[in-house]
Design a protein around this motif. Structure first.
Motif, mmCIF file in Angstrom:
data_model
loop_
_atom_site.group_PDB
_atom_site.id
_atom_site.type_symbol
_atom_site.label_atom_id
_atom_site.label_comp_id
_atom_site.label_asym_id
_atom_site.label_seq_id
_atom_site.Cartn_x
_atom_site.Cartn_y
_atom_site.Cartn_z
ATOM 1 N N LYS A 8 0.645 -1.236 0.039
ATOM 2 C CA LYS A 8 0.141 0.000 0.048
ATOM 3 C C LYS A 8 0.862 1.339 0.197
ATOM 4 C CE LYS A 8 -3.881 -1.710 2.715
ATOM 5 N NZ LYS A 8 -4.649 -1.529 3.910
ATOM 6 N N PHE A 54 -4.767 -13.491 -9.678
ATOM 7 C CA PHE A 54 -5.154 -12.690 -8.649
ATOM 8 C C PHE A 54 -6.433 -12.916 -8.170
ATOM 9 C CE2 PHE A 54 -2.430 -8.964 -10.318
ATOM 10 C CZ PHE A 54 -1.391 -9.406 -9.613
ATOM 11 N N GLN A 55 -6.531 -12.928 -6.493
ATOM 12 C CA GLN A 55 -7.591 -13.149 -5.778
ATOM 13 C C GLN A 55 -8.273 -14.637 -6.008
ATOM 14 O OE1 GLN A 55 -9.061 -11.043 -3.921
ATOM 15 N NE2 GLN A 55 -7.783 -9.261 -4.458
ATOM 16 N N VAL A 114 -5.882 8.989 4.228
ATOM 17 C CA VAL A 114 -7.139 8.071 3.890
ATOM 18 C C VAL A 114 -6.928 7.263 2.489
ATOM 19 C CG1 VAL A 114 -9.426 8.143 3.376
ATOM 20 C CG2 VAL A 114 -8.450 10.061 4.872
ATOM 21 N N ARG A 115 -6.307 8.079 1.621
ATOM 22 C CA ARG A 115 -6.123 7.363 0.169
ATOM 23 C C ARG A 115 -4.994 6.547 0.127
ATOM 24 N NH1 ARG A 115 -8.080 12.770 0.247
ATOM 25 N NH2 ARG A 115 -10.132 13.152 -0.835
ATOM 26 N N TYR A 116 -5.069 5.539 -0.633
ATOM 27 C CA TYR A 116 -3.630 4.784 -1.011
ATOM 28 C C TYR A 116 -3.779 4.252 -2.318
ATOM 29 C CZ TYR A 116 -5.757 0.555 0.827
ATOM 30 O OH TYR A 116 -6.581 -0.429 1.345
ATOM 31 N N PHE A 117 -2.708 3.708 -2.879
ATOM 32 C CA PHE A 117 -2.584 2.954 -4.012
ATOM 33 C C PHE A 117 -2.255 1.554 -3.971
ATOM 34 C CE2 PHE A 117 -0.764 5.708 -7.555
ATOM 35 C CZ PHE A 117 -1.770 5.397 -8.471
ATOM 36 N N THR A 118 -2.743 0.595 -4.330
ATOM 37 C CA THR A 118 -2.485 -0.888 -4.070
ATOM 38 C C THR A 118 -2.679 -1.546 -5.482
ATOM 39 O OG1 THR A 118 -2.587 -2.558 -2.677
ATOM 40 C CG2 THR A 118 -4.680 -1.378 -3.185
ATOM 41 N N ASN A 119 -2.729 -2.992 -5.241
ATOM 42 C CA ASN A 119 -2.976 -3.585 -6.585
ATOM 43 C C ASN A 119 -4.066 -5.068 -5.891
ATOM 44 O OD1 ASN A 119 -1.274 -6.152 -5.919
ATOM 45 N ND2 ASN A 119 0.161 -4.427 -6.026
ATOM 46 N N HIS A 120 -4.188 -5.705 -6.998
ATOM 47 C CA HIS A 120 -5.382 -6.901 -6.875
ATOM 48 C C HIS A 120 -4.632 -8.119 -6.125
ATOM 49 C CE1 HIS A 120 -8.718 -5.171 -8.573
ATOM 50 N NE2 HIS A 120 -7.815 -4.405 -9.358
ATOM 51 N N ILE A 171 -2.599 -12.858 -16.281
ATOM 52 C CA ILE A 171 -3.583 -12.050 -15.599
ATOM 53 C C ILE A 171 -4.565 -11.530 -16.491
ATOM 54 C CG2 ILE A 171 -2.288 -11.613 -13.528
ATOM 55 C CD1 ILE A 171 -2.002 -8.661 -14.550
ATOM 56 N N HIS A 230 -5.899 -10.663 3.933
ATOM 57 C CA HIS A 230 -6.652 -11.058 4.713
ATOM 58 C C HIS A 230 -6.768 -12.246 4.659
ATOM 59 C CE1 HIS A 230 -8.893 -7.073 5.150
ATOM 60 N NE2 HIS A 230 -8.342 -6.939 3.941
ATOM 61 N N SER A 236 0.492 5.346 0.349
ATOM 62 C CA SER A 236 -0.162 6.146 0.579
ATOM 63 C C SER A 236 -0.226 7.457 0.037
ATOM 64 C CB SER A 236 0.270 6.748 2.267
ATOM 65 O OG SER A 236 -0.124 5.729 3.223
#
Lengths: 232, 232
Positions: free
Chosen positions: A29, A188-189, A35-41, A181, A69, A31
Motif C-alpha cells: 500500500k 489474483f484473488q 485516507v487514500r492509497y494506491f495498491t493492487n489486486h 492475468i 486477509h 499512501s
C-alpha cells in the motif's frame, strides 16, 4: 513392504530440511494521504501457499507479507509490512542467510512523490498526481546474490512469455513464474492459478490450471531439480 | 411486572417498522490498469453495524457495499459495487423509495482519467497520473431529496467540526456524522469509533469511544428523535 513405505516417506519429505527459504506475498500500500492509497489486486494466496509448501518440505521459512486477509501460518516466521519500502527493508535484512528467495509479492512500482499526513481537501476539477519509482527489490537481490536461488514472478496481460524472459534476464534470476492475468479465471484473488516457469538455464515449463497448493508443489519440484542440476 | 416488561419491549423495538433505510458502506476501488488501483482505508465496519442496527429497529434495509472483507448480513438486501460510479448508480436507482439514507461509505473523490485494460509497463523515472473527480453522490441526493432523511459522514484529520458543518450545509444534509481520523485508536479498520453528530437544526452531539454497534444505536436514537421533531 515396510522398506518400501520408509523409502516413500523419505523420498517425499524434507528435501529442504536445513534450508532457509524467504517468500514475499501480497500487495503493498502506498499512501497518498491519511485516507487514500494506491495498491493492487494481489490477494497473497500464491505466496502463502508457497510458504506452506516450503514448510512441508522441511525448510525454515520466512514470509514477508504485505497487507492481506489471510490467516498466519503456524511455524512460519511472518514479517508483516505495508509499503514497498518496508518490504525492501525486510527482504534485504534477511537476504544473506537464505538459500531460496521467492518474490511472489506484487510490490508497487510507483508511489506518490508527496505523501500527506493529513487528509487532502478535494477541489473542483482534475488533479495531477506525481508518482516516483519505488526501490526495485528483485533487481537489488539479483545483483547482490551469492549462493541464493532467486525466483521472481511476472504478472502480465500480453506477450507474457516475452516479458517473462526479459525480466528473468534483466533481473539476473534463476527462475521466473509467469502469470497470465488477462485470464480472469485464474491468478489474483482466485484460489486457482495457471503458470509458466522459465529458468536461467533455458528450460520452460507450463503448469495447467489447478489450486495454488498444487501449483506450489509443482513449482518446488522444478526449483529443487533445477538447483540440484546446478551442483552437478 | 408483566405490564412493565411489555412496555419495555414495545419501546425498544421496531420504531423503523415499515421504513426503508439505505446505507452505503466501505471504500471504492478506482482502477489505474489491470493490476493497480486507488482506494482508501475504510473497512466498512461502521456501515455494516448501522445496517444491522436498522434491521433490528424494524427497517427494510438496503446496503450498498464497496469491496470489504465482512460477512453479508442475513435479511438485508446487499448490493455489492466496486467503483464510485457503480455506487452512484446503485444509490440513485434505489433513492426515491427510501425514508432514510445514510452514506457512511468512503467513496473515492478522484479516479484515474485514463484506465488501461492491460497492465501498464513501468519505465525509468517519475510518472504523472491524471485524476478527475467522481460524481458526488451526497450532493446529488441532497439536491434530489423530497421526504428522505439524509445523513452524511465526514472523515477529517483537522478542524473536524468546521469541515463537518460546512459539508452539512453544502450538501443539504439532515445530519452529518464526523469522524476524527487523526486519532489512530478509532475509526477506519478499528472496531471502535468516537464521533460527533451535527444536525441541520443546529444540534450537536458527541458520542464517546465505544463499539461501532453501540455507536450505531446512539446514532439511530439521534436520527429518529430528529425526524420525529420535524413532524411536530
Amino acid at each position: 513392504n515396510i522398506i518400501r513405505v520408509i523409502e516413500e516417506s523419505e523420498s517425499q519429505v524434507q528435501p529442504l530440511k536445513g534450508k532457509k527459504v524467504l517468500i514475499t506475498a501480497g500487495p503493498t500500500k502506498e499512501s497518498v494521504d491519511a485516507v487514500r492509497y494506491f495498491t493492487n489486486h494481489s490477494s497473497g494466496k500464491m505466496g502463502y501457499a508457497l510458504a506452506e509448501e516450503a514448510k512441508k518440505l522441511g525448510a525454515d521459512v520466512t514470509l514477508v507479507s504485505g497487507p492481506v486477509h489471510l490467516k498466519a501460518i503456524a511455524g512460519i516466521n511472518t514479517i508483516k509490512v505495508s509499503t514497498a519500502q518496508e518490504m525492501y527493508q525486510a527482504v534485504l535484512e534477511n537476504f544473506d542467510t537464505q538459500d531460496i528467495v521467492i518474490k511472489s509479492a506484487a510490490v508497487a512500482d510507483y508511489k506518490p512523490k508527496y505523501q500527506m499526513d493529513q487528509k487532502m481537501k478535494k477541489k473542483e476539477g482534475p488533479l495531477t498526481l506525481e508518482l516516483e519509482r519505488t526501490q526495485d527489490i528483485l533487481k537489488t537481490i539479483g545483483l547482490k546474490k551469492t549462493h541464493q536461488y532467486v525466483v521472481g514472478f511476472a504478472a502480465e496481460t500480453d506477450n507474457i512469455l516475452h516479458y517473462g524472459r526479459e525480466k528473468l534476464s534483466k533481473k539476473n534470476l534463476d527462475a521466473i513464474v509467469v502469470n497470465d492475468i488477462g485470464n480472469k479465471e485464474i491468478g489474483f484473488q482466485s484460489d486457482q492459478n495457471e503458470v509458466y516457469v522459465l529458468t536461467q538455464k533455458g528450460e520452460e515449463f507450463s503448469i495447467s490450471t489447478r489450486s495454488k497448493q498444487e501449483i506450489s508443489k509443482k513449482l518446488f519440484d522444478i526449483f529443487i531439480n533445477d538447483m540440484m542440476g546446478e551442483s552437478e
